[in-house]
Design a protein around this motif. Structure first.
Motif, PDB file in Angstrom:
ATOM      1  N   GLY A 160       6.657   1.079   4.460  1.00 31.35           N
ATOM      2  CA  GLY A 160       6.679   0.709   5.616  1.00 31.35           C
ATOM      3  C   GLY A 160       7.748   1.281   6.338  1.00 31.35           C
ATOM      4  O   GLY A 160       8.065   2.656   6.217  1.00 31.35           O
ATOM      5  N   LEU A 161       7.465   1.602   7.592  1.00 26.04           N
ATOM      6  CA  LEU A 161       8.159   2.390   8.846  1.00 26.04           C
ATOM      7  C   LEU A 161       9.684   1.927   8.629  1.00 26.04           C
ATOM      8  O   LEU A 161       9.912   0.626   9.060  1.00 26.04           O
ATOM      9  CB  LEU A 161       7.737   2.490  10.730  1.00 26.04           C
ATOM     10  N   ILE A 187       1.516  -2.990  10.499  1.00 23.03           N
ATOM     11  CA  ILE A 187       1.511  -3.947   9.597  1.00 23.03           C
ATOM     12  C   ILE A 187      -0.182  -4.809   9.830  1.00 23.03           C
ATOM     13  O   ILE A 187      -0.902  -4.902   9.161  1.00 23.03           O
ATOM     14  CB  ILE A 187       2.372  -5.559  10.329  1.00 23.03           C
ATOM     15  N   ARG A 188      -0.555  -4.898  11.295  1.00 29.44           N
ATOM     16  CA  ARG A 188      -1.539  -5.035  11.432  1.00 29.44           C
ATOM     17  C   ARG A 188      -3.471  -4.595  11.233  1.00 29.44           C
ATOM     18  O   ARG A 188      -4.054  -4.604  10.854  1.00 29.44           O
ATOM     19  CB  ARG A 188      -2.644  -5.178  13.268  1.00 29.44           C
ATOM     20  N   GLN A 189      -2.409  -2.867  11.125  1.00 29.31           N
ATOM     21  CA  GLN A 189      -3.494  -2.143  10.429  1.00 29.31           C
ATOM     22  C   GLN A 189      -3.448  -2.419   9.230  1.00 29.31           C
ATOM     23  O   GLN A 189      -4.875  -1.031   8.708  1.00 29.31           O
ATOM     24  CB  GLN A 189      -3.026  -0.671  11.099  1.00 29.31           C
ATOM     25  N   TRP A 190      -2.669  -2.178   8.614  1.00 26.45           N
ATOM     26  CA  TRP A 190      -2.693  -1.903   6.400  1.00 26.45           C
ATOM     27  C   TRP A 190      -2.690  -2.638   5.970  1.00 26.45           C
ATOM     28  O   TRP A 190      -2.781  -3.158   5.264  1.00 26.45           O
ATOM     29  CB  TRP A 190      -1.750  -0.502   6.532  1.00 26.45           C
ATOM     30  N   HIS A 191      -1.786  -3.955   6.490  1.00 26.16           N
ATOM     31  CA  HIS A 191      -1.013  -4.616   5.205  1.00 26.16           C
ATOM     32  C   HIS A 191      -2.397  -5.809   5.204  1.00 26.16           C
ATOM     33  O   HIS A 191      -3.153  -6.127   6.448  1.00 26.16           O
ATOM     34  CB  HIS A 191      -0.351  -5.649   6.446  1.00 26.16           C
ATOM     35  N   GLY A 192      -2.778  -5.883   3.538  1.00 26.76           N
ATOM     36  CA  GLY A 192      -4.053  -6.504   3.190  1.00 26.76           C
ATOM     37  C   GLY A 192      -5.058  -5.566   3.108  1.00 26.76           C
ATOM     38  O   GLY A 192      -6.004  -5.661   3.066  1.00 26.76           O
ATOM     39  N   VAL A 193      -5.073  -4.470   3.291  1.00 23.21           N
ATOM     40  CA  VAL A 193      -6.126  -3.771   3.285  1.00 23.21           C
ATOM     41  C   VAL A 193      -6.207  -2.974   1.704  1.00 23.21           C
ATOM     42  O   VAL A 193      -5.116  -2.659   1.625  1.00 23.21           O
ATOM     43  CB  VAL A 193      -6.343  -2.420   4.247  1.00 23.21           C
ATOM     44  N   ASP A 194      -7.127  -3.107   1.079  1.00 22.59           N
ATOM     45  CA  ASP A 194      -7.556  -3.088  -0.267  1.00 22.59           C
ATOM     46  C   ASP A 194      -6.073  -3.672  -1.252  1.00 22.59           C
ATOM     47  O   ASP A 194      -5.952  -4.418  -0.525  1.00 22.59           O
ATOM     48  CB  ASP A 194      -7.738  -1.578  -0.406  1.00 22.59           C
ATOM     49  N   ARG A 195      -5.255  -2.821  -2.023  1.00 21.60           N
ATOM     50  CA  ARG A 195      -4.957  -3.476  -2.193  1.00 21.60           C
ATOM     51  C   ARG A 195      -3.247  -3.318  -1.991  1.00 21.60           C
ATOM     52  O   ARG A 195      -2.268  -2.800  -2.452  1.00 21.60           O
ATOM     53  CB  ARG A 195      -4.525  -2.873  -4.416  1.00 21.60           C
ATOM     54  N   LEU A 196      -3.130  -2.269  -0.372  1.00 23.42           N
ATOM     55  CA  LEU A 196      -2.014  -2.175   0.157  1.00 23.42           C
ATOM     56  C   LEU A 196      -1.019  -3.744   0.952  1.00 23.42           C
ATOM     57  O   LEU A 196      -1.905  -4.659   1.197  1.00 23.42           O
ATOM     58  CB  LEU A 196      -2.357  -1.533   1.200  1.00 23.42           C
TER      59      LEU A 196
END
Ligand code: GUN
Ligand code: ZN
Length: 457
Positions: A160-161, A187-196
């Motif tokens: 995270g930033l 958070i909206r862009q990356w959280h829960g994308v694949d295993r991230l």
């Protein structure tokens, strides 16, 4: 389905931080299948002789003489600090000012961030680390670069930033509101994308205003399955500074609690200079300590109080804390944790001097695998090889060096054998790192880290 045959090592269910039970299967079989989200997960684990007929239709990859073990979990590491490892300073605060902050400035440049992210992920994998909770810098391009690289390798990685709005050089500081808006967008862009996963990341109390910490706490309430990461109670000068900045709070840790930053999935690095009220607060809030022994020894910060953690029972696990920490290797970190445990904790008014304790090899290994996963809220998902766990594993070669081969051959028990690996091991032990396949196939390629730069001499 996929099947892997070798010696196998895992923690039996019901293991705890104080009593982790290692199961060692000399000739074992690990069978995997595709689980939720297309991620390869463990379907069965056991003795080759028991499982071979049932899975006779599955092609087997065989590593004779090698040992499959859970991938390691690093609870706290800074990817932008790869190039400051081994920078000596009289303590944390001068180290930040003289080495770390100038280095982190470079990550505003996307090409630099991408190059280091690629090196960093390759180095994690070379060392057998398959899950990491990672600091980036205050530049969004640093976060984008690391998520992109972790996605390309199908890695379970959380970052995270880094939030800083005071008491650091201007080039690292944000506007308070800007930093919070950027956090929400990431958070909206990356959280829960694949295993991230995303971690809300105030660097530490001295470099945030109360408004920034409070805003971070509000985001943490709005996104309860997002992680929180920060630092606490690492160094005595840092603690005195926090006392001046936040005089109303009982302790440094209490400052984070008051501002909404202590809950499940909150992870604080160091947690050295705690009293029992702090430990009780960690337990009540189900907040985790990322113990970073090589960093604490290198920067002269102090010694994590294992006796206090065991007595009060709060979540904890191991971390490299590169680049305050000196090694990516979980073997080096586990050995340093053993040294720290052995060290007598100084007497305080509350407690008389206590002798050091001897963490056992399974306890040390647990803290860097299943125990660290539990502390991150990822129990049953990573850090172990029980059915349902994601199939991140390493293949160890106990003959990797002449001394390892000699010493492990003489081990009279699994504990002795594990201790030999902890004391003598490093990246050479890790022959292969397997990251869970996506939709039945490997993703990305584990490149060896590129060799950079020209020789000085
Ligand atoms: N406290 C605040 N920032 C840092 C950091 O980058 N490393 C360590 N070890 N402690 C910190
Ligand atoms: Zn750190």
């Amino acid at each position: 389905m996929h099947a892997y045959r070798a010696s196998l090592l895992w923690f039996v269910s019901g293991s705890t931080a104080l009593q982790p039970h290692v199961h060692f299967e000399t000739d074992g079989l690990l069978v995997t299948t595709t689980g939720a989200g297309g991620v390869e997960v463990v379907h069965a684990i056991g003795a080759w002789s028991d499982l071979k007929e049932h899975y006779a239709h599955v092609a087997v990859q065989h590593w004779p003489g090698k040992v499959i073990a859970p991938g390691f979990v690093d609870m706290h590491i800074h990817y932008p600090q790869v190039d400051v490892i081994g920078s000596p300073a009289s303590g944390l605060l001068p180290w930040l000012e003289n080495y770390t902050f100038p280095e982190e400035k470079r990550f505003a440049e996307p090409a630099h961030a991408a190059e280091v992210a690629t090196f960093f992920v390759a180095e994690l994998l070379r060392n057998g680390v398959t899950t990491a909770l990672t600091f980036a810098t205050s530049s969004p391009s640093s976060v984008q670069a690391l998520f992109a690289q972790a996605k390309a390798q199908h890695l379970r990685l959380i970052t995270g930033l880094c939030l800083m709005d005071r008491h650091a050089p201007d080039f690292l500081l944000h506007g308070t509101q800007d930093s919070l808006q950027q956090t929400e967008a990431l958070i909206r862009q990356w959280h829960g994308v694949d295993r991230l996963g995303y971690a809300i990341t105030p660097r530490f109390a001295p470099t945030s205003t109360e408004a920034q910490l409070r805003g971070a706490g509000e985001l943490a309430a709005q996104f309860p399955d997002v992680w929180i990461q920060s630092h606490v109670a690492e160094n005595v000068d840092e603690i005195a500074w926090v006392r001046e900045l936040f005089p109303a709070h009982r302790s440094y840790l209490q400052t984070y609690a008051e501002l909404g930053l202590m809950r499940q999935r909150a992870v604080y690095a160091h947690c050295i200079h705690f009293d029992d009220d702090d430990r009780a607060l960690m337990r009540e809030r189900q907040t985790a300590a990322a113990i970073s022994p090589t960093s604490n020894l290198f920067l002269g910060s102090g010694f994590f109080d294992y006796e206090g953690a065991h007595r009060m029972g709060y979540l904890h696990g191991l971390a490299s804390d590169v680049g305050g920490g000196t090694s990516f290797s979980p073997f080096h970190t586990m050995l340093a944790a053993y040294y720290v445990g052995r060290t007598a904790v100084q007497a305080s008014a509350q407690h008389p001097a206590k002798p050091g304790l001897s963490l056992t090899p399974p306890q040390l290994w647990w803290q860097h695998t299943a125990g660290a996963a539990q502390a991150l809220g990822l129990e049953g998902q990573v850090g172990n090889l029980l059915p349902g766990c994601e199939a991140d594993f390493i293949v160890l070669n106990p003959q990797a060096t002449p001394l390892l081969a000699r010493r492990t051959a003489q081990a009279r028990s699994v504990e002795e054998w594990l201790f030999a690996l902890i004391v003598l091991g490093d990246d050479r032990l890790v022959e292969h790192t397997h990251i869970a396949y996506k939709d039945g196939k490997p993703v990305g390629s584990v490149q060896s880290a590129p060799v950079l730069g020209a020789a000085l001499l």
